[in-house]
Motif scaffolding. Structure first.
Motif, PDB file in Angstrom:
ATOM      1  N   ARG A 235       1.171  -1.646   0.246  1.00  0.00           N
ATOM      2  CA  ARG A 235       0.000  -0.351   0.016  1.00  0.00           C
ATOM      3  C   ARG A 235       0.655   1.056   0.341  1.00  0.00           C
ATOM      4  O   ARG A 235       1.306   1.565   0.286  1.00  0.00           O
ATOM      5  CB  ARG A 235      -0.999   0.062   0.986  1.00  0.00           C
ATOM      6  N   ILE A 237       1.871   4.603   0.304  1.00  0.00           N
ATOM      7  CA  ILE A 237       1.943   5.799   1.775  1.00  0.00           C
ATOM      8  C   ILE A 237       1.438   7.257   0.806  1.00  0.00           C
ATOM      9  O   ILE A 237       0.655   7.692   1.968  1.00  0.00           O
ATOM     10  CB  ILE A 237       3.520   6.269   3.150  1.00  0.00           C
ATOM     11  N   ASN A 239      -1.119   8.506  -0.797  1.00  0.00           N
ATOM     12  CA  ASN A 239      -2.153   8.680  -0.766  1.00  0.00           C
ATOM     13  C   ASN A 239      -3.253   8.770   0.979  1.00  0.00           C
ATOM     14  O   ASN A 239      -4.195  10.019   1.557  1.00  0.00           O
ATOM     15  CB  ASN A 239      -3.023   7.643  -1.039  1.00  0.00           C
ATOM     16  N   TYR A 240      -2.074   7.907   1.493  1.00  0.00           N
ATOM     17  CA  TYR A 240      -1.985   8.602   3.277  1.00  0.00           C
ATOM     18  C   TYR A 240      -1.850   9.709   3.656  1.00  0.00           C
ATOM     19  O   TYR A 240      -2.946  10.278   4.812  1.00  0.00           O
ATOM     20  CB  TYR A 240      -1.686   7.343   4.010  1.00  0.00           C
ATOM     21  N   ARG A 243      -4.603  12.095   2.363  1.00  0.00           N
ATOM     22  CA  ARG A 243      -6.426  11.499   3.085  1.00  0.00           C
ATOM     23  C   ARG A 243      -5.372  12.373   4.847  1.00  0.00           C
ATOM     24  O   ARG A 243      -6.580  13.044   5.284  1.00  0.00           O
ATOM     25  CB  ARG A 243      -5.701   9.980   3.727  1.00  0.00           C
ATOM     26  N   GLN A 244      -4.843  12.117   5.488  1.00  0.00           N
ATOM     27  CA  GLN A 244      -4.112  13.209   6.837  1.00  0.00           C
ATOM     28  C   GLN A 244      -4.122  14.734   6.668  1.00  0.00           C
ATOM     29  O   GLN A 244      -3.813  15.107   7.758  1.00  0.00           O
ATOM     30  CB  GLN A 244      -3.020  12.117   7.371  1.00  0.00           C
ATOM     31  N   VAL A 271       3.878   7.184   9.643  1.00  0.00           N
ATOM     32  CA  VAL A 271       2.693   6.371   8.490  1.00  0.00           C
ATOM     33  C   VAL A 271       3.580   5.503   7.602  1.00  0.00           C
ATOM     34  O   VAL A 271       3.164   4.667   6.523  1.00  0.00           O
ATOM     35  CB  VAL A 271       3.901   8.506   7.461  1.00  0.00           C
ATOM     36  N   GLN A 274       1.885   1.855   6.987  1.00  0.00           N
ATOM     37  CA  GLN A 274       0.793   2.306   6.302  1.00  0.00           C
ATOM     38  C   GLN A 274       0.348   1.090   5.405  1.00  0.00           C
ATOM     39  O   GLN A 274      -0.119   0.652   4.993  1.00  0.00           O
ATOM     40  CB  GLN A 274       0.128   3.410   5.847  1.00  0.00           C
TER      41      GLN A 274
END
Length: 388
Positions: A235, A237, A239-240, A243-244, A271, A274
């Protein structure tokens, strides 16, 4: 342990025997995806400069070290061996047939949709600074495979599952999922560290790339390559972070992630966690320092001539013409390449990762790439996709 592994293989074989059938010619279930290769004429390929064929010939010669004995490939490999680069375009045009890559997908209503376009990202060989021993500032480890990591090659049981592997660990008499990145961060795995580097985010991106060079304190190089993975899905990181609210989507790149991490060191590990996937490395001691890193095919990668593919759809060693386009930032090119590598994030029938080379300039180009791509597989005349 040996008895447990025998029981494990027996259990897997029984499970797969109950649910595995010969793959259908056409996708039949909602969400199912198939690669269709449609023969076309060379005149239908997008035009490209002759020099854009040349890295593919270099790469193809390397691939022939592994595939020259395969039926249908002996003759083209023999012809390529001593061919000068100036004849690359003529060689592929004379001895190969192009097949356009078409993705076939079944929607929720059972209808099959066709697409000739997919996604191409870029990767590179990172250069990090580190040491073979843990000493400040080199305190972030690169691990080789722990002894409790079990890898099961499913193709040994069912050949149609070629390229598919299970990773896990033995718990009693069961195979359970191996530890995630967050779980591994809590374990003391120092005895499996083959090097220590100064930047945890650089180490993370080294795992994403799969191989790299470590500049040691005495100025010499240590080369590391992909060893195995913990089996968890990859996955990204980026996009995370968006989003944050840590980064804006329009500014997202490898470089912006690194800059954010330097300003927020206390948030970095959370981070990175994730992404549950974790790559283990091996040291490449016998590799020519002038060659590219070793890809999944076991041959050195060629700058701008190699791509990573999904092995469920492509065989390593296949030449491919890719037509790439994107905006923001602008990028457009058509090149011949060779499938020589794989990657945890490279999943799908028209999904590629383009190898840009080593160092900072390659890193900049790879970090910018997120392109639409169309593709044409090149197979030796007389060799059909079904025969490969």
């Amino acid at each position: 342990m040996r008895l447990s592994r025998i029981c494990l293989f027996t259990a897997i074989a029984s499970l797969l025997a109950a649910c595995t059938t010969t793959p259908p010619e056409k996708p039949t279930k909602p969400g199912e995806v198939k690669l269709s290769l449609k023969p076309v004429d060379y005149a239908q390929l997008p035009a490209m400069p002759e020099e854009n064929w040349q890295p593919a010939l270099v790469a193809f010669k390397e691939s022939c070290e592994k595939m020259a004995s395969r039926p249908g490939w002996e003759d083209v490999c023999a012809k390529a061996k001593f061919l000068p680069l100036t004849q690359a375009k003529t060689f592929f045009a004379a001895y190969f047939t192009p097949y356009q890559a078409i993705a076939e997908t079944v929607d929720q209503n059972g209808a099959v949709t066709l697409s000739d376009s997919g996604k191409m990202t870029g990767y590179y060989e990172p250069i990090l600074y580190g040491s073979r021993k843990k000493k400040a500032p080199y305190v972030y480890p690169l691990h080789t495979m722990p002894s409790d990591l079990i890898t099961v090659d499913l193709a040994e049981i069912y050949p149609q599952l070629k390229g598919m592997r299970l990773r896990g660990q033995i718990e009693g008499n069961r195979l359970v999922p191996y530890d995630s990145r967050a779980q591994l961060a809590k374990r003391n795995l120092d005895k499996y560290a083959i090097a220590w580097v100064e930047d945890p985010v650089a180490a993370f991106f080294l795992q994403v790339q799969g191989s790299g060079r470590i500049v040691l304190p005495d100025g010499s190089y240590m080369r590391v390559g992909y060893g195995d993975v913990n089996g968890h899905p990859y996955r990204g990181i980026g996009n995370y972070l968006v989003r944050q609210g840590y980064l804006k989507s329009h500014e997202l790149s490898m470089q912006s992630i690194q800059a954010w991490a330097k300003k927020n060191p206390k948030k970095v590990q959370a981070v990175l966690n994730q992404n549950p996937s974790y790559v283990f490395f091996i040291e490449r001691k016998d590799q020519d320092p002038n060659e590219g890193p070793i890809g999944a095919q076991g041959v050195p990668l060629t700058e701008k001539g190699s791509v990573a593919v999904d092995r469920r759809y492509y065989q390593l060693g296949w030449p491919i013409v890719v037509d790439v386009e994107q905006s923001n930032p602008d990028m457009k090119f058509t090149r011949a390449v060779v499938a020589q590598d794989t990657g945890g994030a490279i999943k799908g029938p028209i999904r590629f990762d383009f190898y840009w080379g080593s160092g900072d300039e390659a890193a900049l180009a790879a970090g910018r790439q997120n392109s639409q791509v169309k593709a044409w597989v090149l197979l030796p005349n007389g060799v059909t996709p079904q025969a490969n």
